[in-house]
Scaffold this motif. Structure first.
Motif, PDB file in Angstrom:
ATOM      1  N   ARG A  27     -24.307  26.427  -6.985  1.00 56.79           N
ATOM      2  CA  ARG A  27     -23.413  27.201  -6.110  1.00 56.79           C
ATOM      3  C   ARG A  27     -23.593  28.704  -6.311  1.00 56.79           C
ATOM      4  O   ARG A  27     -22.664  29.491  -6.164  1.00 56.79           O
ATOM      5  N   GLN A  54     -28.894  29.906  10.492  1.00 59.44           N
ATOM      6  CA  GLN A  54     -28.432  30.767   9.399  1.00 59.44           C
ATOM      7  C   GLN A  54     -29.039  30.335   8.069  1.00 59.44           C
ATOM      8  O   GLN A  54     -29.454  31.166   7.261  1.00 59.44           O
ATOM      9  N   GLU A 101     -28.851  26.552  -4.827  1.00 57.98           N
ATOM     10  CA  GLU A 101     -27.478  26.594  -4.325  1.00 57.98           C
ATOM     11  C   GLU A 101     -26.792  25.242  -4.494  1.00 57.98           C
ATOM     12  O   GLU A 101     -25.631  25.178  -4.900  1.00 57.98           O
ATOM     13  N   ILE A 110     -25.675  26.981  12.402  1.00 57.35           N
ATOM     14  CA  ILE A 110     -25.690  26.677  10.971  1.00 57.35           C
ATOM     15  C   ILE A 110     -27.130  26.545  10.474  1.00 57.35           C
ATOM     16  O   ILE A 110     -27.511  27.153   9.466  1.00 57.35           O
ATOM     17  N   HIS A 144     -22.664  30.953  -3.125  1.00 56.98           N
ATOM     18  CA  HIS A 144     -21.304  30.849  -2.591  1.00 56.98           C
ATOM     19  C   HIS A 144     -21.276  30.619  -1.076  1.00 56.98           C
ATOM     20  O   HIS A 144     -20.584  31.327  -0.343  1.00 56.98           O
ATOM     21  N   LEU A 145     -22.019  29.619  -0.614  1.00 55.89           N
ATOM     22  CA  LEU A 145     -21.998  29.279   0.808  1.00 55.89           C
ATOM     23  C   LEU A 145     -20.621  28.763   1.209  1.00 55.89           C
ATOM     24  O   LEU A 145     -19.891  28.220   0.378  1.00 55.89           O
ATOM     25  N   THR A 146     -20.322  28.900   2.484  1.00 51.53           N
ATOM     26  CA  THR A 146     -19.075  28.317   3.002  1.00 51.53           C
ATOM     27  C   THR A 146     -19.178  26.799   2.912  1.00 51.53           C
ATOM     28  O   THR A 146     -20.281  26.242   2.781  1.00 51.53           O
ATOM     29  N   ALA A 147     -18.053  26.126   3.018  1.00 53.04           N
ATOM     30  CA  ALA A 147     -18.039  24.665   2.920  1.00 53.04           C
ATOM     31  C   ALA A 147     -18.915  24.027   3.994  1.00 53.04           C
ATOM     32  O   ALA A 147     -19.648  23.061   3.714  1.00 53.04           O
ATOM     33  N   ARG A 148     -18.875  24.551   5.209  1.00 51.67           N
ATOM     34  CA  ARG A 148     -19.693  23.997   6.300  1.00 51.67           C
ATOM     35  C   ARG A 148     -21.178  24.190   6.033  1.00 51.67           C
ATOM     36  O   ARG A 148     -21.979  23.281   6.233  1.00 51.67           O
ATOM     37  N   MET A 149     -21.557  25.372   5.586  1.00 57.47           N
ATOM     38  CA  MET A 149     -22.960  25.655   5.310  1.00 57.47           C
ATOM     39  C   MET A 149     -23.458  24.784   4.150  1.00 57.47           C
ATOM     40  O   MET A 149     -24.557  24.243   4.199  1.00 57.47           O
ATOM     41  N   ARG A 150     -22.642  24.655   3.134  1.00 56.50           N
ATOM     42  CA  ARG A 150     -23.025  23.854   1.970  1.00 56.50           C
ATOM     43  C   ARG A 150     -23.152  22.387   2.342  1.00 56.50           C
ATOM     44  O   ARG A 150     -24.105  21.711   1.925  1.00 56.50           O
TER      45      ARG A 150
END
Length: 90
Positions: free
Chosen positions: A20, A60, A16, A57, A23-29
């Motif tokens: 990418r 998850q 990831e 977070i 396609h994680l959210t910005a916070r998760m990434r």
């Protein structure tokens, strides 16, 4: 999330970060990128604090297979599969 645990990326997590692909959210990434296999849970809690909901977070990312820990306990389903069929008599 355990304060003493060290969290590290799995192969999926490294994939990831590099591509990418999931396609994680910005916070998760952002959280995933900061997890380096050296930093304790206590330190991560401070570093990730500005993202909010740090516990959720991290959990998850674990649940989705992006990170693991040297201290995580097996899930309830794994415990049930392993020990559920034991017949213990006293």
């Amino acid at each position: 999330m355990f304060d003493a645990a060290v969290y590290y990326k799995t192969d999926k997590g490294r994939e990831e970060v590099n591509s990418r692909a999931y396609h994680l959210t910005a916070r998760m990434r952002a959280a995933l990128i900061l997890i380096d296999g050296k930093t304790s849970g206590r330190e991560l809690r401070v570093m990730l604090g500005p993202l909010g909901e740090v516990e959720q977070i991290i959990q998850q990312l674990i649940d989705d297979g992006f990170i693991e820990s040297d201290f995580d306990l097996p899930s309830a389903s794994v415990i049930a599969q392993t020990f559920g069929s034991l017949n213990v008599s006293r």
